[in-house]
Write an enzyme that holds these catalytic residues in place. Structure first.
Site, mmCIF file in Angstrom:
data_model
loop_
_atom_site.group_PDB
_atom_site.id
_atom_site.type_symbol
_atom_site.label_atom_id
_atom_site.label_comp_id
_atom_site.label_asym_id
_atom_site.label_seq_id
_atom_site.Cartn_x
_atom_site.Cartn_y
_atom_site.Cartn_z
ATOM 1 C CB THR A 61 -31.069 24.600 -8.239
ATOM 2 O OG1 THR A 61 -31.227 25.936 -7.739
ATOM 3 C CG2 THR A 61 -31.699 24.465 -9.608
ATOM 4 C CG ASP A 62 -27.193 22.989 -2.996
ATOM 5 O OD1 ASP A 62 -27.524 23.928 -2.256
ATOM 6 O OD2 ASP A 62 -26.376 22.114 -2.646
ATOM 7 C CD1 TRP A 63 -29.480 29.788 -1.461
ATOM 8 C CD2 TRP A 63 -30.545 27.872 -1.884
ATOM 9 N NE1 TRP A 63 -30.783 29.911 -1.008
ATOM 10 C CE2 TRP A 63 -31.456 28.759 -1.261
ATOM 11 C CE3 TRP A 63 -30.996 26.607 -2.260
ATOM 12 C CZ2 TRP A 63 -32.776 28.428 -0.988
ATOM 13 C CZ3 TRP A 63 -32.331 26.278 -1.987
ATOM 14 C CH2 TRP A 63 -33.188 27.172 -1.362
ATOM 15 N N GLY A 64 -27.278 28.050 -6.160
ATOM 16 C CA GLY A 64 -26.241 28.316 -7.143
ATOM 17 C C GLY A 64 -25.935 27.133 -8.032
#
Length: 402
Positions: free
Chosen positions: A214-217
């Site tokens: 995932t992208d961060w968050g």
């Protein structure tokens, strides 16, 4: 297995000692390594260790030079190797859909074929030295405004012919170790939960064999994400969703096969043998700075040379105008921001080349405030010379992730 599907901290995956599974380290970014040894963030706020800032993807695309892009990839990979980084979070191959997107500098082109070929060359270069690449942001990451909840609505033809084509080329041509899913929703479904994208297209149609991170968050629902094809949640959420996942597994709402797939994809990256860095870091950074200059020169675009104004001779009396000549923007802001080891502003470069044969006027203010006095001074000085070099661009606040 559930523990493996969530990060240990901001940059590292989890390790499980009793299973001899090591963690692996990830770092930004697309146009150089943003390695944060201490305080970590994803907006480029905290300092990172010095590294080479290569021209951004928006510039590199103007070179049309696959060999140079491949060299950039290898250089970034070597820099990652020197910092004990296993996976570089890049390149970004999203299509530039709107000139107002604050992250356009990180993406190559409006054209999916050009973006795909350049992205593939960068991935091949990074992975040629034994470091993993993570292609991003999958998919339709077309804006920064409301990026965590924006919904990209698109029909199937535009989706495949335009927005996914660059990713397809990169996956099939260079087989990156991982791919990063974006924050946004696609046709009402979060990218991290979009089984059509992550399973049907990515793994079945394109035969992608790596991990989805995932992208961060960007994680919305742990269980739905694993079911859809997401393998690793980043950064760490302190394992706050592990209990939910375990309960879903026990109640057979989460299939064991899906969990095993995710854990095995993370483990596959952790088990890869990375080369040991044997060179000299200072020498590497010096060589990489020379390569960055070569790429910058190859990426420059001359739109028009009316009345044969160019080339300017070093003995000509000229005027240089623009605060950006002194505060030169050579990269974008946000997670790709590099603490550059070598940097020469346009003003400094002019002083080196032209000695005292030119004058300089600020002309404007980067904060956007209109300064009539600065404009008047520049106009007055322009009347005294035959040629004027004006340096303009977007200030950092107008062109950044977030």
């Amino acid at each position: 297995m559930i523990k493996l599907t969530s990060g240990k901290d901001f940059w590292n995956s989890e390790s499980i000692d009793q299973k001899s599974i090591n963690s692996f380290r990830m770092s930004d970014g697309p146009n150089g390594l943003r390695f944060q040894a201490l305080d970590s963030d994803h907006l480029g706020i905290n300092d990172s260790l010095p590294n080479t800032s290569f021209p951004t993807a928006s510039a590199v695309a103007s070179s049309w030079n696959l060999d140079l892009v491949n060299q950039i990839g290898a250089a970034i990979g070597q820099g990652a190797n020197a910092r004990d980084v296993d996976v570089v979070l890049g390149p970004g191959v999203n299509i530039k859909r709107n000139p107002l997107c604050g992250r356009n500098f990180e993406y190559f082109s409006e054209d999916p074929y050009l973006s795909g070929m350049l992205g593939s060359a960068l991935v091949t270069g990074i992975q040629s030295v034994g470091i993993g690449a993570c292609v991003k942001h999958f998919a339709l990451n077309s804006q920064e405004n409301e990026r965590l909840v924006s919904n990209s609505v698109v029909d199937a033809q535009a989706l495949h012919e335009l927005y996914l084509e660059a990713f397809r080329i990169v996956i099939e041509e260079s087989q990156p170790e991982s791919i990063m899913c974006s924050y946004n929703l696609i046709n009402g479904i979060y990218a991290s939960e979009n089984s059509y994208l992550l399973t049907n297209v990515l793994r079945i149609q394109w035969s992608f064999d790596g991990a989805v991170i995932t992208d961060w968050g960007a994680l919305n629902n742990k269980i739905k994400s694993i079911q859809a094809g997401t393998d690793l949640e980043m950064p760490s959420s302190a394992h706050m969703f592990d209990t939910q996942a375990l309960t879903a597994l026990e109640e057979q709402r989460l299939k064991r096969a899906d969990l095993e797939r995710a854990a095995n994809k993370v483990d596959a990256i952790a088990q890869r043998k990375r080369p040991k860095f044997v060179g000299n870091l200072d020498e590497l950074l010096t060589a990489n700075a020379k390569l960055a200059q070569t790429v910058a020169e190859a990426s420059a675009v001359l739109l028009k040379n009316a009345e044969d104004i160019l080339p300017i001779q070093t003995d000509e009396k000229i005027l240089l105008v623009g605060e950006m000549a002194a505060e030169t923007r050579f990269q974008g802001a946000g997670s790709s921001h590099i603490n550059a080891t070598h940097h020469t502003s346009i003003l400094e470069g002019m002083k080196q080349q032209f000695q005292q044969a030119f004058s300089y006027e600020q002309g404007y203010q980067l904060d956007g405030q209109v300064a009539e006095e600065l404009v008047s001074q520049a106009v007055a000085q322009a009347k005294l010379v035959k040629k004027v070099v004006v340096v303009m661009g977007l200030p950092e606040a107008d062109e950044s992730e977030g």
